[in-house]
Structure formats: structure tokens, C-alpha cells
Design a protein around this motif. Structure first.
Motif, mmCIF file in Angstrom:
data_model
loop_
_atom_site.group_PDB
_atom_site.id
_atom_site.type_symbol
_atom_site.label_atom_id
_atom_site.label_comp_id
_atom_site.label_asym_id
_atom_site.label_seq_id
_atom_site.Cartn_x
_atom_site.Cartn_y
_atom_site.Cartn_z
ATOM 1 N N ARG A 190 0.848 -1.187 0.000
ATOM 2 C CA ARG A 190 0.000 0.000 0.000
ATOM 3 C C ARG A 190 0.883 1.236 0.000
ATOM 4 N NH1 ARG A 190 -2.832 -3.591 -0.877
ATOM 5 N NH2 ARG A 190 -4.838 -4.189 0.079
ATOM 6 N N MET A 191 0.456 2.249 -0.746
ATOM 7 C CA MET A 191 1.196 3.507 -0.732
ATOM 8 C C MET A 191 0.903 4.266 0.547
ATOM 9 S SD MET A 191 1.046 6.858 -3.238
ATOM 10 C CE MET A 191 1.975 6.120 -4.569
ATOM 11 N N LEU A 192 1.963 4.808 1.151
ATOM 12 C CA LEU A 192 1.818 5.735 2.263
ATOM 13 C C LEU A 192 2.053 7.126 1.699
ATOM 14 C CD1 LEU A 192 3.808 3.833 5.065
ATOM 15 C CD2 LEU A 192 1.362 3.716 4.519
ATOM 16 N N ALA A 193 0.967 7.766 1.281
ATOM 17 C CA ALA A 193 1.082 9.085 0.654
ATOM 18 C C ALA A 193 1.511 10.118 1.684
ATOM 19 C CB ALA A 193 -0.249 9.474 0.021
ATOM 20 N N ALA A 194 2.232 11.136 1.237
ATOM 21 C CA ALA A 194 2.671 12.220 2.119
ATOM 22 C C ALA A 194 1.472 12.831 2.829
ATOM 23 C CB ALA A 194 3.416 13.271 1.315
ATOM 24 N N THR A 195 1.655 13.166 4.112
ATOM 25 C CA THR A 195 0.516 13.614 4.929
ATOM 26 C C THR A 195 0.577 15.093 5.313
ATOM 27 O OG1 THR A 195 1.632 13.019 6.995
ATOM 28 C CG2 THR A 195 0.304 11.307 5.923
ATOM 29 N N GLY A 196 1.630 15.797 4.914
ATOM 30 C CA GLY A 196 1.703 17.218 5.250
ATOM 31 C C GLY A 196 1.761 17.498 6.734
ATOM 32 N N GLY A 197 2.438 16.627 7.486
ATOM 33 C CA GLY A 197 2.602 16.844 8.921
ATOM 34 C C GLY A 197 1.473 16.322 9.775
ATOM 35 N N GLN A 198 0.439 15.731 9.164
ATOM 36 C CA GLN A 198 -0.687 15.197 9.914
ATOM 37 C C GLN A 198 -0.598 13.678 10.008
ATOM 38 O OE1 GLN A 198 -2.864 17.436 11.338
ATOM 39 N NE2 GLN A 198 -1.349 18.859 10.503
ATOM 40 N N TRP A 199 -1.354 13.115 10.960
ATOM 41 C CA TRP A 199 -1.432 11.668 11.094
ATOM 42 C C TRP A 199 -2.608 11.152 10.284
ATOM 43 C CZ3 TRP A 199 2.213 8.621 13.077
ATOM 44 C CH2 TRP A 199 3.183 9.208 13.901
ATOM 45 N N ARG A 200 -2.373 10.054 9.553
ATOM 46 C CA ARG A 200 -3.404 9.455 8.719
ATOM 47 C C ARG A 200 -3.360 7.939 8.860
ATOM 48 N NH1 ARG A 200 -4.612 13.985 8.617
ATOM 49 N NH2 ARG A 200 -4.812 15.438 6.863
ATOM 50 N N PHE A 201 -4.489 7.300 8.602
ATOM 51 C CA PHE A 201 -4.505 5.851 8.481
ATOM 52 C C PHE A 201 -4.279 5.481 7.022
ATOM 53 C CE2 PHE A 201 -6.772 5.838 12.591
ATOM 54 C CZ PHE A 201 -6.035 4.833 13.225
ATOM 55 N N SER A 202 -3.436 4.489 6.809
ATOM 56 C CA SER A 202 -3.152 4.015 5.459
ATOM 57 C C SER A 202 -4.365 3.304 4.873
ATOM 58 C CB SER A 202 -1.974 3.041 5.496
ATOM 59 O OG SER A 202 -2.363 1.815 6.107
ATOM 60 N N PRO A 203 -4.383 3.145 3.542
ATOM 61 C CA PRO A 203 -5.385 2.234 2.974
ATOM 62 C C PRO A 203 -5.225 0.862 3.609
ATOM 63 C CG PRO A 203 -4.252 3.455 1.240
ATOM 64 C CD PRO A 203 -3.505 3.725 2.518
ATOM 65 N N PRO A 204 -6.314 0.167 3.898
ATOM 66 C CA PRO A 204 -6.201 -1.097 4.640
ATOM 67 C C PRO A 204 -5.706 -2.254 3.778
ATOM 68 C CG PRO A 204 -8.479 -0.682 4.080
ATOM 69 C CD PRO A 204 -7.726 0.539 3.649
ATOM 70 N N PHE A 205 -5.026 -3.173 4.447
ATOM 71 C CA PHE A 205 -4.779 -4.498 3.879
ATOM 72 C C PHE A 205 -5.965 -5.368 4.286
ATOM 73 C CE2 PHE A 205 -0.536 -2.751 4.589
ATOM 74 C CZ PHE A 205 0.135 -3.069 3.400
ATOM 75 N N ASN A 206 -6.476 -6.152 3.355
ATOM 76 C CA ASN A 206 -7.639 -6.982 3.633
ATOM 77 C C ASN A 206 -7.293 -8.467 3.643
ATOM 78 O OD1 ASN A 206 -9.863 -4.984 3.787
ATOM 79 N ND2 ASN A 206 -9.231 -4.537 1.684
ATOM 80 N N ASN A 207 -8.081 -9.219 4.405
ATOM 81 C CA ASN A 207 -7.989 -10.680 4.433
ATOM 82 C C ASN A 207 -6.612 -11.190 4.842
ATOM 83 O OD1 ASN A 207 -10.737 -11.097 3.403
ATOM 84 N ND2 ASN A 207 -9.919 -10.302 1.473
ATOM 85 N N LEU A 208 -5.988 -10.516 5.805
ATOM 86 C CA LEU A 208 -4.696 -10.961 6.312
ATOM 87 C C LEU A 208 -4.892 -11.910 7.489
ATOM 88 C CD1 LEU A 208 -2.586 -7.669 6.341
ATOM 89 C CD2 LEU A 208 -2.450 -9.551 4.697
ATOM 90 N N THR A 209 -3.980 -12.843 7.632
ATOM 91 C CA THR A 209 -3.947 -13.715 8.801
ATOM 92 C C THR A 209 -2.654 -13.458 9.564
ATOM 93 O OG1 THR A 209 -2.916 -15.504 7.523
ATOM 94 C CG2 THR A 209 -5.328 -15.507 7.690
ATOM 95 N N LEU A 210 -2.659 -13.800 10.840
ATOM 96 C CA LEU A 210 -1.465 -13.660 11.666
ATOM 97 C C LEU A 210 -0.863 -15.033 11.912
ATOM 98 C CD1 LEU A 210 -2.753 -11.047 14.293
ATOM 99 C CD2 LEU A 210 -1.528 -10.621 12.163
#
Length: 407
Positions: A190-210
Motif C-alpha cells: 500500500r502507498m503511504l502518501a505524504a501527509t503534510g505533517g498530519q497523522w493518517r490511516f493508510s489504505p487497509p490491507f484486507n484478508n490478512l492472517t497472523l
């Protein structure tokens, strides 16, 4: 607890003996359950949090909708035994919505009930709002800074399962970056787009297992604040425990102003404030300032989260001077006043309040708990069984507030 690290608590806490019966103080429910002619539940509140009825309706549809609870607190929260048992009880009753929000990398002296975080040495630098300075602290108060390209975090379940998760990173980036996730079956980025100094949540990864590994492409201008780990089903209870050893309520003032936006992004149906022990160990505490700080924080939460229930959890009983000649002299001096202030603010602000000290049995009751293997020898922290017993008390209180009958 400034000096009360809580580290010994976390090293040996899972090897503790079973609990013994103690005297309980039952909280008085603030809502009543009525049934209409069709048998539908109806919650009637009596002057407590105005959002209780809304929360009760969400619990009644938890098989098809998520219920998010976020607890902010000190070492009692950082151990995730008290909150962990609340999570277990609620998920057993209303469904497992996932793990919740956790720090991005391991935090010394902090644990999570459901997951274990791992990171290679010298790949990450951790900055804590407890005793370090930064103008970047996010919700939760921990900054994880990658030190090398490809810095990796490993996340595993304490009790392995086949559950699938939806995972997002809380991050801050000065330029575009990439986050890659790899579990036993898949690898995706997933791309972590520049946030301009703010905190953001990334686009989610789906259907992951641990277990899984998460890697950042490069380490320049990037900070991680945590992972939000939700069940793929998007239903049931999610209970996030955001605790810092030694924290007081004013630790929230160290967080970047945008922390409220992050909290809103978690969509909490209830926010739990569980502070007070460290304030109680400060003999020079300005009680009027503490009252105004608590009023301000509750008002801030109410303004930004107008549909959320707010629950204040009072500090548990504790003893500061073991050899004092009386119970009153042995207690932290501001403890009673702190509990009373929380009661007063809860009443005037129409929030819920659970009196942990009263549940334990009142003044100096922690000595009896310690004698029954429910409290640790420091007479501040509880054992695993003590935290579980306390969580059962809070769980019953909450169910009562929601109009649920308990056996």
C-alpha cells in the motif's frame, strides 16, 4: 506512579495464583430495562450518559455492526489485563470484532492481551510521551521511527487462530512511501502518501492472517503511530487499550492536536478514561487544576464525539506508606479527593463513572486483595486474577447501565 514503572508487573503477571473471594461493592445501575408488548427491549436512562440508549441499540445489532471501545489510561491499562478481560467478556457476549489499535513496535513494560509485537534490533527507534519530548506524538503517545530501509515489524497472535483481519497503519510521512504486508499466503503493498505533517490511516490491507510481517520501503521522513487491527467481518466488539506506564491525564496534552481526528477515525462508541493512580501519588497535586483538566478533557471528547458514551474509571485502591500508623496515613493523600472529583465531573458532565476503589472494598482494601493473591506486593498494581476480577465488576456495571440483566 512516575517511579512505579509497572515493569515487574508485566514480567511475572501470567504466573499468578488463582483468586480468592473478597467483599464486593456493587455499583448501582443507572438504567432500567422495560419490555414493550412486542418483547422489544427499551432502555430508560436516569440522568446518566445521554448516549447509553444508542450504545444499547448497537450492542443489540452487534452480529452485523462493529462496536468500538477505546480505553486511555496508565499502567493498569498498559498491562492489558484489566482491559483484556473486558475485551474477552464483551467479545464472548457480542462477537469478536478484532484486536483494536496497538503500538507500531514493541514498547518496554507494555503488553497486549491478544498479540505480540516483534522488531529487529537497531531497525526502529521508539519515542514515548511518558518521558520524552516530541511535537509529533499521535493518539496513544508512541512514535516508532524506522532507522533503516526495509525496517520490519512482526505481529503474531498469542493464541493462534484462522481469523482474517483488516489492518491499517497510523502514519505520518513527509514524502510518499510504501508499506508491504506478507502473511503465510499473500504479499501486498500500500502507498503511504505524504501527509503534510498530519497523522493518517493508510489504505487497509484486507484478508490478512497472523502471524505477518510489515515492512516500510525507506526510512526517510516517516513515523508510525500504531496498527489498527480489525476483524474482516466488520461486526462485533473492538476494544483498544492505549496505556502508558506512569501516565497522568495531562499526558493527552503532549499529543499532537490532531489526536482527536485520529480518535474520531476509530469511530468509538465508548471512550474510557482510566487515570488517577499517578495523580494520587503526587502529594503536591493541585486538585483544582486537576478538576479543571478533567472537565476540559470530558468536554473536549463530548464536543468531538457527540454520539459516544464516556466512561470514567476511578483509580483502584493503593497504599503509599506501608508502615504508617493508620489506614488514612498509609494511603496516597489525594486519592479520596481524586475519586470524589471524578464522581463530581461524571455527574455534572453526564458521563458514566465506575468506582474501582469502592468495588475493591474501600479504603486500604488492597491489603486484603494482596493477602488473597489479587494484588501485587507493591500494593499499587493487581495480579492477573485481580485485574480479571475487577474487569468482571466493570463488565457487570456496564451491562447494568445498558439495561441488561446479569445472573
Amino acid at each position: 506512579m512516575g517511579r512505579l514503572q509497572g515493569i515487574a508487573l508485566l514480567l511475572g503477571i501470567t504466573l499468578l495464583s488463582s483468586c480468592s473471594p473478597t467483599t464486593e461493592v456493587q455499583a448501582t445501575p443507572a438504567s432500567a430495562l422495560a419490555r414493550s408488548g412486542s418483547g422489544t427491549k427499551k432502555v430508560v436512562t436516569t440522568g446518566t450518559d445521554p448516549n447509553l440508549a444508542l450504545l444499547a441499540r448497537k450492542f443489540s445489532t452487534s452480529d452485523r455492526t462493529p462496536i468500538n471501545i477505546v480505553q486511555l489510561g496508565d499502567s493498569h491499562t498498559a498491562a492489558d489485563l484489566f482491559s483484556g478481560e473486558m475485551r474477552r467478556l464483551l467479545q464472548a457476549q457480542y462477537g469478536d470484532g478484532g484486536i483494536g489499535f496497538v503500538a507500531a513496535t514493541p514498547v518496554p513494560g507494555t503488553r497486549y492481551e491478544r498479540v505480540i509485537l516483534g522488531a529487529a534490533k537497531r531497525q526502529w527507534s521508539l519515542v514515548s510521551a511518558r518521558n520524552q519530548q516530541s511535537n509529533q506524538f499521535p493518539l496513544g503517545g508512541y512514535l516508532s521511527l524506522p532507522m533503516t530501509p526495509g525496517a520490519r515489524v512482526h505481529i503474531a497472535e498469542r493464541q493462534p487462530s484462522n481469523q482474517q483481519y483488516r489492518i491499517s497503519a497510523l502514519y505520518q510521512a513527509s514524502s510518499n512511501n510504501t508499506l508491504t504486508a506478507r502473511d503465510n499466503l499473500n504479499k501486498s503493498s500500500r502507498m503511504l502518501a505524504a501527509t503534510g505533517g498530519q497523522w493518517r490511516f493508510s489504505p487497509p490491507f484486507n484478508n490478512l492472517t497472523l502471524p505477518l510481517d510489515l515492512n516500510v520501503a525507506n526510512n526517510q521522513g516517516l513515523a508510525l503511530g500504531g496498527w489498527n487491527i480489525l476483524g474482516q467481518k466488520s461486526a462485533g466488539v473492538i476494544y483498544s487499550a492505549l496505556g502508558i506506564n506512569g501516565a497522568r491525564l495531562d499526558v493527552l496534552d503532549k499529543w499532537q492536536p490532531g489526536w482527536l481526528e485520529t480518535l474520531k477515525a476509530l469511530r468509538p462508541d465508548m471512550v474510557v478514561l482510566a487515570y488517577g493512580t499517578n495523580e494520587a501519588f503526587d502529594d503536591d497535586l493541585d486538585l483544582q487544576l486537576y478538576r479543571s483538566q478533567l472537565q476540559e478533557k470530558v468536554a473536549l471528547l463530548r464536543k468531538n464525539l457527540p454520539k459516544s458514551v464516556i466512561l470514567l474509571v476511578g483509580p483502584p485502591d493503593s497504599i503509599k506508606r506501608r508502615n504508617a500508623g493508620s489506614c488514612a496515613a498509609s494511603q496516597p493523600q489525594p486519592l479520596r479527593q481524586i475519586v470524589q472529583i471524578q464522581k463530581d465531573v461524571a455527574k455534572t458532565s453526564r458521563t458514566l463513572f465506575w468506582d474501582w476503589q469502592a468495588f475493591m472494598g474501600g479504603d486500604c482494601s488492597i491489603s486484603k486483595w494482596q493477602g488473597s493473591d489479587l494484588a501485587r506486593n507493591d500494593l499499587v498494581h493487581l495480579t492477573a486474577d485481580g485485574y480479571r476480577k475487577s474487569a468482571d465488576g466493570l463488565y457487570r456495571f456496564l451491562r447494568g447501565q445498558l439495561g441488561e440483566r446479569m445472573p
